[in-house]
Write a protein that holds these residues in place. Structure first.
Motif, PDB file in Angstrom:
ATOM      1  N   TRP A  66      16.808 -13.043 -16.860  1.00  0.00           N
ATOM      2  CA  TRP A  66      15.652 -12.977 -16.941  1.00  0.00           C
ATOM      3  C   TRP A  66      14.701 -12.493 -15.978  1.00  0.00           C
ATOM      4  N   LEU A  67      14.748 -13.074 -14.783  1.00  0.00           N
ATOM      5  CA  LEU A  67      14.382 -12.613 -13.635  1.00  0.00           C
ATOM      6  C   LEU A  67      14.395 -11.068 -13.173  1.00  0.00           C
ATOM      7  N   LEU A  68      15.905 -10.580 -13.415  1.00  0.00           N
ATOM      8  CA  LEU A  68      16.190  -9.326 -13.026  1.00  0.00           C
ATOM      9  C   LEU A  68      15.306  -8.341 -13.727  1.00  0.00           C
ATOM     10  N   ARG A  69      15.101  -8.466 -15.279  1.00  0.00           N
ATOM     11  CA  ARG A  69      14.353  -7.748 -16.080  1.00  0.00           C
ATOM     12  C   ARG A  69      12.858  -7.484 -15.530  1.00  0.00           C
ATOM     13  N   ALA A  70      12.317  -8.862 -15.055  1.00  0.00           N
ATOM     14  CA  ALA A  70      10.995  -9.001 -14.892  1.00  0.00           C
ATOM     15  C   ALA A  70      10.832  -8.230 -13.495  1.00  0.00           C
ATOM     16  N   ALA A  71      11.638  -8.203 -12.452  1.00  0.00           N
ATOM     17  CA  ALA A  71      11.517  -7.497 -11.363  1.00  0.00           C
ATOM     18  C   ALA A  71      11.607  -6.061 -11.672  1.00  0.00           C
ATOM     19  N   CYS A  72      12.427  -5.760 -12.501  1.00  0.00           N
ATOM     20  CA  CYS A  72      12.517  -4.325 -12.902  1.00  0.00           C
ATOM     21  C   CYS A  72      11.192  -3.791 -13.453  1.00  0.00           C
TER      22      CYS A  72
ATOM     23  N   PRO B 147      10.817   6.388  -7.668  1.00  0.00           N
ATOM     24  CA  PRO B 147      11.726   6.429  -6.602  1.00  0.00           C
ATOM     25  C   PRO B 147      11.753   5.594  -5.245  1.00  0.00           C
ATOM     26  N   ARG B 148      10.530   4.975  -5.199  1.00  0.00           N
ATOM     27  CA  ARG B 148      10.076   3.994  -4.035  1.00  0.00           C
ATOM     28  C   ARG B 148      10.581   2.691  -4.385  1.00  0.00           C
ATOM     29  N   ALA B 149      11.415   2.460  -5.453  1.00  0.00           N
ATOM     30  CA  ALA B 149      11.976   1.291  -5.722  1.00  0.00           C
ATOM     31  C   ALA B 149      13.404   1.459  -5.463  1.00  0.00           C
ATOM     32  N   ILE B 150      13.936   0.455  -4.604  1.00  0.00           N
ATOM     33  CA  ILE B 150      15.458   0.307  -4.288  1.00  0.00           C
ATOM     34  C   ILE B 150      15.972  -0.975  -4.956  1.00  0.00           C
ATOM     35  N   LEU B 151      16.988  -0.976  -5.654  1.00  0.00           N
ATOM     36  CA  LEU B 151      17.771  -2.117  -6.314  1.00  0.00           C
ATOM     37  C   LEU B 151      18.807  -2.529  -5.615  1.00  0.00           C
ATOM     38  N   TYR B 152      19.078  -3.251  -4.674  1.00  0.00           N
ATOM     39  CA  TYR B 152      20.345  -3.442  -3.918  1.00  0.00           C
ATOM     40  C   TYR B 152      21.050  -4.980  -4.579  1.00  0.00           C
ATOM     41  N   LEU B 153      21.914  -4.801  -5.464  1.00  0.00           N
ATOM     42  CA  LEU B 153      22.320  -5.777  -6.546  1.00  0.00           C
ATOM     43  C   LEU B 153      23.496  -6.429  -5.812  1.00  0.00           C
ATOM     44  N   ALA B 154      23.428  -7.503  -4.585  1.00  0.00           N
ATOM     45  CA  ALA B 154      24.518  -8.017  -4.138  1.00  0.00           C
ATOM     46  C   ALA B 154      25.031  -9.131  -4.516  1.00  0.00           C
TER      47      ALA B 154
ATOM     48  N   GLY C 208       0.695  -1.416  -0.053  1.00  0.00           N
ATOM     49  CA  GLY C 208      -0.231   0.209   0.005  1.00  0.00           C
ATOM     50  C   GLY C 208       0.825   1.175   0.123  1.00  0.00           C
ATOM     51  N   PRO C 209       0.082   2.349  -0.085  1.00  0.00           N
ATOM     52  CA  PRO C 209       1.011   3.762  -0.181  1.00  0.00           C
ATOM     53  C   PRO C 209       1.791   3.816   1.314  1.00  0.00           C
ATOM     54  N   SER C 210       1.415   3.122   2.330  1.00  0.00           N
ATOM     55  CA  SER C 210       2.001   3.465   3.438  1.00  0.00           C
ATOM     56  C   SER C 210       3.509   2.679   3.464  1.00  0.00           C
ATOM     57  N   VAL C 211       3.833   1.830   2.627  1.00  0.00           N
ATOM     58  CA  VAL C 211       5.280   1.111   2.706  1.00  0.00           C
ATOM     59  C   VAL C 211       6.181   2.257   2.388  1.00  0.00           C
ATOM     60  N   ARG C 212       7.396   2.134   3.057  1.00  0.00           N
ATOM     61  CA  ARG C 212       8.309   2.975   2.849  1.00  0.00           C
ATOM     62  C   ARG C 212       8.911   2.956   1.423  1.00  0.00           C
ATOM     63  N   GLY C 213       9.035   1.611   1.092  1.00  0.00           N
ATOM     64  CA  GLY C 213       9.794   1.547  -0.376  1.00  0.00           C
ATOM     65  C   GLY C 213       9.823   0.060  -0.568  1.00  0.00           C
ATOM     66  N   ILE C 214       9.983  -0.595  -1.865  1.00  0.00           N
ATOM     67  CA  ILE C 214      10.331  -1.785  -1.951  1.00  0.00           C
ATOM     68  C   ILE C 214      11.493  -2.130  -2.484  1.00  0.00           C
ATOM     69  N   VAL C 215      12.347  -3.136  -1.951  1.00  0.00           N
ATOM     70  CA  VAL C 215      13.952  -3.266  -2.159  1.00  0.00           C
ATOM     71  C   VAL C 215      13.824  -4.630  -2.940  1.00  0.00           C
ATOM     72  N   LEU C 216      14.624  -4.562  -4.004  1.00  0.00           N
ATOM     73  CA  LEU C 216      14.976  -5.721  -4.701  1.00  0.00           C
ATOM     74  C   LEU C 216      16.347  -6.265  -4.273  1.00  0.00           C
TER      75      LEU C 216
END
Ligand code: PAZ
Length: 309
Positions: free
Chosen positions: A157-163, A171-178, A33-41
């Motif tokens: 393939w999964l990375l592109r689907a997630a993007c 800007p509420r999406a964070i990608l943390y590519l470890a 929902g709108p209350s989520v701080r952000g979604i991190v992949l």
């Protein structure tokens, strides 16, 4: 003729369960929902490079998935939703605390009224319950989605689907590519169909995997906050390579680490500055995890990024 990465995808067969993963990603991102701080992949673990279509052998790397799984827990603790995209059978958030025989040593079995009953040894009860509560909370609040890959092709393939699923969040999406993603692969049309015979030395030629950070930052999630990792074994190259990546792809943060010291020391490299995060001997002895400090600092940098947007 398309760009290098477009040709690459055009020739790389999609994983069989890709549609299912796309559906899961879509539902998960829509549900926050709108209350989520952000979604991190969070991507985590290494990728394999199969040598045969009917894969018996593959090239692999060292990554155990510690960085990714520990970081995912700290992101969840700070109120972010997490898509944990990890290499099958590497460490996962929460269960990582209880791997191998250490877990069995935390349990005892007794026979009560003719039935075997398993209980947690009292000295481990507090610890297990603390981790279990956090895990259940992440599940109940639907804040954690896990998806898996094994090969470098599946990862891409999964990375592109997630993007694609994250792009609408801006800007509420964070990608943390470890994840430690292979730089080399064998194109499908050059790969042996069956097990490579051992009658003579094989002649295997690897090709470069295109740098996916380029379309990711410029086309797939252009408004997201993107964090990449740089691993080196030669200390003299670490910071210059991290800075090169930042200049080339124009993303937000590179976290640089050395193979043998990665659990105790990283360098945070932004466009403005670079600085080290290190664990002291005392912190290491206490069992502290460097990811806690990485995520705390990352959130400060991310908050500034959000304010600027
Ligand atoms: O998975 P792990 O905890 O064993 O290792 C983490 C890591 C070194 C793979 C990660 O911190 C990292 O640097 N990933 C990117 C590697 C690279 O492609 O440069």
């Amino acid at each position: 003729m398309g760009s290098n990465w477009e040709d690459f995808y055009a020739n790389l067969p999609a994983p069989r369960d890709l549609d299912n993963s796309i559906e899961l990603l879509k539902k998960f991102t829509e549900r926050q929902g709108p209350s989520v701080r952000g979604i991190v992949l969070v991507t985590s673990g290494g990728t394999t490079v199969p040598l045969e279509h009917n894969t018996v052998r593959f090239v692999d790397n060292f990554s155990a998935g510690t960085r990714g799984s520990v970081s995912a827990e700290y992101f969840l603790e700070r109120g972010y939703a997490v898509i944990f995209m990890f290499r099958h059978k590497t460490l996962e958030p929460y269960s990582r605390h209880f791997t191998g025989q250490k877990f069995l040593e935390m349990l005892e079995t007794n026979e009560i009224n003719g039935k075997n009953v398993v209980t947690v040894l009292p000295e481990h009860s507090e610890r297990i319950s603390e981790v279990l509560k956090k895990y259940k909370q992440a599940l109940e609040q639907e804040k954690l989605l896990e998806i898996t890959f094994t090969t470098v092709g599946e990862y891409l393939w999964l990375l592109r689907a997630a993007c694609q699923a994250l792009a609408p969040l801006g800007p509420r999406a964070i990608l943390y590519l470890a994840a430690a993603v292979s730089d080399f692969y064998i194109p499908p049309n050059e790969m042996s169909v069956h097990k490579i015979p051992s009658s003579g030395p094989p002649n295997i030629s690897l090709q470069l995997v295109p740098k996916i950070l380029k379309p990711l930052v410029s086309l797939w999630v252009p408004r997201a906050f993107v964090v990449s990792f740089k691993l080196e074994t030669d200390e003299n190259l670490l910071i210059s390579k991290a800075r090169d990546a930042l200049n080339k792809y124009n993303h937000n943060l590179v976290i640089a680490n050395m193979l043998h010291t990665r659990k105790n020391k990283v360098v945070m490299v932004t466009k403005e500055k670079s600085y080290e995060i290190t664990l002291s001997n005392e912190q290491i002895e206490k069992g502290e995890e460097i990811e806690k400090y990485i995520i705390d600092d990352l959130i400060i940098i991310y908050t500034r990024f959000l304010e600027a947007h």
